[in-house]
Scaffold this active site. Sequence first.
Site, mmCIF file in Angstrom:
data_model
loop_
_atom_site.group_PDB
_atom_site.id
_atom_site.type_symbol
_atom_site.label_atom_id
_atom_site.label_comp_id
_atom_site.label_asym_id
_atom_site.label_seq_id
_atom_site.Cartn_x
_atom_site.Cartn_y
_atom_site.Cartn_z
ATOM 1 N N GLY A 174 0.825 -1.199 0.000
ATOM 2 C CA GLY A 174 0.000 0.000 0.000
ATOM 3 C C GLY A 174 0.863 1.254 0.000
ATOM 4 N N CYS A 175 0.252 2.379 -0.345
ATOM 5 C CA CYS A 175 1.028 3.611 -0.503
ATOM 6 C C CYS A 175 1.517 4.142 0.852
ATOM 7 C CB CYS A 175 0.220 4.658 -1.246
ATOM 8 S SG CYS A 175 -1.435 4.951 -0.621
#
Lengths: 332, 332, 332, 332
Positions: free
Chosen positions: D141-142
């Site tokens: 995920g970012c």
Amino acid sequence: MREIKAGIVGAAGYAGGELLRLLLQHPNVSLQFAQSQSQAGKPVSDIHNDLLGELTISFTADASAEVDVIFLCAGHGKAREFLAANPVPSSTKIIDLSQDFRWNESTTGEVVETADKAFVYGLPELQREQIKEAQNIANPGCFATAMQLALLPLAKEGKLLQEVHISGITGSTGAGQALSPTSHFSWRTENVSTYKVMEHQHLREVGRTLKSLQTDEVPAIHFVPYRGPFARGIFITAYMATELSLDEAKQLYSTYYSGHPFTVISEKNPDLKQVVNTNKCVLHLQKHGKMLVVSSLIDNLLKGAAGQAVQNMNLIFGLQETNGLKLKASAF
Amino acid sequence: MREIKAGIVGAAGYAGGELLRLLLQHPNVSLQFAQSQSQAGKPVSDIHNDLLGELTISFTADASAEVDVIFLCAGHGKAREFLAANPVPSSTKIIDLSQDFRWNESTTGEVVETADKAFVYGLPELQREQIKEAQNIANPGCFATAMQLALLPLAKEGKLLQEVHISGITGSTGAGQALSPTSHFSWRTENVSTYKVMEHQHLREVGRTLKSLQTDEVPAIHFVPYRGPFARGIFITAYMATELSLDEAKQLYSTYYSGHPFTVISEKNPDLKQVVNTNKCVLHLQKHGKMLVVSSLIDNLLKGAAGQAVQNMNLIFGLQETNGLKLKASAF
Amino acid sequence: MREIKAGIVGAAGYAGGELLRLLLQHPNVSLQFAQSQSQAGKPVSDIHNDLLGELTISFTADASAEVDVIFLCAGHGKAREFLAANPVPSSTKIIDLSQDFRWNESTTGEVVETADKAFVYGLPELQREQIKEAQNIANPGCFATAMQLALLPLAKEGKLLQEVHISGITGSTGAGQALSPTSHFSWRTENVSTYKVMEHQHLREVGRTLKSLQTDEVPAIHFVPYRGPFARGIFITAYMATELSLDEAKQLYSTYYSGHPFTVISEKNPDLKQVVNTNKCVLHLQKHGKMLVVSSLIDNLLKGAAGQAVQNMNLIFGLQETNGLKLKASAF
Amino acid sequence: MREIKAGIVGAAGYAGGELLRLLLQHPNVSLQFAQSQSQAGKPVSDIHNDLLGELTISFTADASAEVDVIFLCAGHGKAREFLAANPVPSSTKIIDLSQDFRWNESTTGEVVETADKAFVYGLPELQREQIKEAQNIANPGCFATAMQLALLPLAKEGKLLQEVHISGITGSTGAGQALSPTSHFSWRTENVSTYKVMEHQHLREVGRTLKSLQTDEVPAIHFVPYRGPFARGIFITAYMATELSLDEAKQLYSTYYSGHPFTVISEKNPDLKQVVNTNKCVLHLQKHGKMLVVSSLIDNLLKGAAGQAVQNMNLIFGLQETNGLKLKASAF
């Protein structure tokens, strides 16, 4: 693979920074120096901090290292000054991003001769063949690029017969790095204003180009430039009465630009961010009543400055025109 | 002090919200209801959350409470629908913010009669006296307000003789609350595009007004509207050839607007944020060659919608025109 | 109605401009002068151009006209300088917006005495009664206001026992009118950075307040301030371990702020624009595990500066606390 | 030169679009299909209009063409669905950008096995060697990427002993293409809010990674995520008490990241735009009292999604890790 030695004068500004970003990735270029009077001695990545980790060189005060091409990004008036103080050998190509050599009061032709140097106006979509043979290049202005790409096909066919009305909006980077009230964030965010209405200096180079193409008298161009709350890009909309149908106009434009890799005609209504962080110009044509409406969108720092300079360099050195210029759009 | 009972239909949208904000502070108004079909039952401050702590009422489905004035903010086409389904007694003034009653194909006059209702076009700077006597008001469009205020003094004197060229840019609130691709933040931030080029619907009401003022034929108006990356405000620039000198034009404009409290002529080059969050229109005049250039700036939600609606209400009820409209500009 | 004669020193800056906007609309105030050293002689509306048409006065160099209250907006360090050079009679109240009189190394109490003047720290939600009796006011800092309003109820009850962790983000107007690289639009738009991490000067006045309220030792406060790409507003989030349940905390906060008109507790997750262009502070409480999380939102130029100054003026002169401060939120 | 056949599932979204932009320029990739259920049949450049002139293919409904690697950009939950409905031969590598295979309740190790597929968590700075040998990749995920890169060196050395406090801010593209109130321009511009305070889903994968590195118990991580008014990028600031001096910490980080081309340590205070439109992570370390403060900046769509996916692809196929990822920063 051909290696071109390149140097940048005025490398600490916005156009200089973009040029650095492009040349560092360019497959044929070896950067020899990044000159800056104000930042000499400082690491380049201290000023252009996105380059951290990509280069370790510092700005130099000196720009005398031998290079194949020197880019002048020093600002309007400074290019002439630099060349007067720093003789550049004739074996070195000069690509000047200022307006210093874009025209000459005493000249109506396409080449500006100054002192012992001759500068070809570097708009590839106007005169690619002359650029290939050029010794030196005067890189066009940003608004001037957007306007000319919107009008060239008409002028080429002698169809620019009625007054031209242009509005356009530019991002803040067009005003450069210098701090000023109209580039203060608190003022500019969510704000709009006009400037140099009907008197933008780029009209001069546009007029000169159009006169060189069309034998009939070129009509007046009326231009309302806006400052907008965004950093990058120029969006102009030009319209003029014409007897051309929309289909005829589209045909004319697509023929004119068929061999030009960066100028693209959009069937859909375009938006500025589709060209931001690219070297493209997107054109869009509409016809409403007698009026042909042409939108023209560029990134002012790329197709309007550093990108076009690299495009010119590619042409001069016989490289593929798109080398080092296939950029990922930022898109958002 | 006179108390005016007011109700709002469509109070959950952008114009409805601005109207709420204004009416809550208005010294002469007592708000009776804030109707919203989609939000009925919810606290008003759940939708307009800046009003938290300032009111405790909820949106109603019903709009039948007896009021002195009812504002229709339901959107284009919905005003007619609402009035068809909800008879409003003739003792209640209607101020409609949609375009439903701004003109009538079969009418060239200044009053639109529909069913049993007559609507006066509510531009105080055009016809303040008629508004004072009006039963119902069709509140002008936002771009239409900016354009008319730029052109009224010329048309009044019969000086609008050459084609008019207008460019303009609007913030995102002009497109309302509905989610759409061109109001998506990721798309719109730092972006620009045009829309409805040469075909904006507001040209219709502008043309109608100009025709009503000038006996000579009104020239064509060419309009290029832009969408910009900001929330509030409209900035238009109109120009046309005229024999008036700049001084004559300034004299003409300052005379025309001398008794109008919200329309101000700026000697300096203006910027949009000086009108944002106010009910003002700032005008600026320049002359370049034969062209008179008029800039006109408003807040689209205030002078372009809810503010003008309150201004009309003030006039109808014989109040000071500026009551409840002396707003602090957001300025930044 | 009581008329208060007011003067502003340093009226050409951001806080000075907001104060002008507020005082011009204030029902009890008559503005006597707007002093500015740098802009003396220029029309006020040349600098604060949103005021065009609303006032015709010019900035003065002089600030000696007799007034009931003088606001010092000259910047940190300049208030002391001004008072040293320009004796203010004791019959004139001073409200200083700088940090010059917010604390005193030699003082742990709530009043800073300097030279012959005593300054009360002007946070109405902390000490409204002392403010009413004050001769002079030291107006709190913007971040300091947001933080204290987030923590006061806990400290008041001696419940601030564990380390406090705060992050917060401020708009560009917090940095004032001076041009600087981090307020250059091309840099700041779409950008984020931190500054003065763990060392923001406002922690000093916050710590002092908390110590004055709580007998137990006040825990450390860790603060990470961000600069954001927007002009107005401050959003902070504070959290600390506590044994209070969410309901107990909400009860404590709503009790504490029950008589305070500008501090509102939101049940919904708030967003910054609901306070922009208002004098409000919106608080929101959550509990996650052992952590109580308190968000606190203000407009840095209003509740964080000029609005709070007017609130203090209202209290000193026995006016309704909200006079002149019922502002329409810009909302968008 | 090795040619890798690649296909994208869910190519019409934001991550899919970035992947398209990257793969089109990648020297080793030949794109076989760009699948999109919602846009099947439409030209790709109708949706990603910056690609106009660069490709002429249309979105396909079908994703069954034989490829060496398939990227799944279909969204959380959709990757599992897709694989269930569309068997992918084991000779095809899968790189999934959703969270579907990032962890597994029943697993504490570093590989998630699901059905007949095993997914390696694709953070090259954590486990480059395992990625090189992987059959399938779960792309991080970012926010999780930014956080892990801020903490990995500490955990690796068992120095993550005290509670970790993180604040962070994300641009609007993190929320994807779907229209929603918090991504409406009129709401989001100049606005700030928090969301998922202390409960962001990415904490899960971060915790799992840290546990895999450190034998001592991993402390709690407290995270306050903000939404900001910008399109691209994530800026997080983490701090924790540590006995490491600043020099020791810097040494530890520079040693850890010495062989990693995209993670750069900045001596200067960084700003978000220096990573925007690049695959870089910039880290910055400060020490204040007992607190070590680590800033970590990435472009959420590149190092936080599509760029990291290409980095993983490069590793799997034995290419230079940086191929196709030397991107020009947008910088402004």
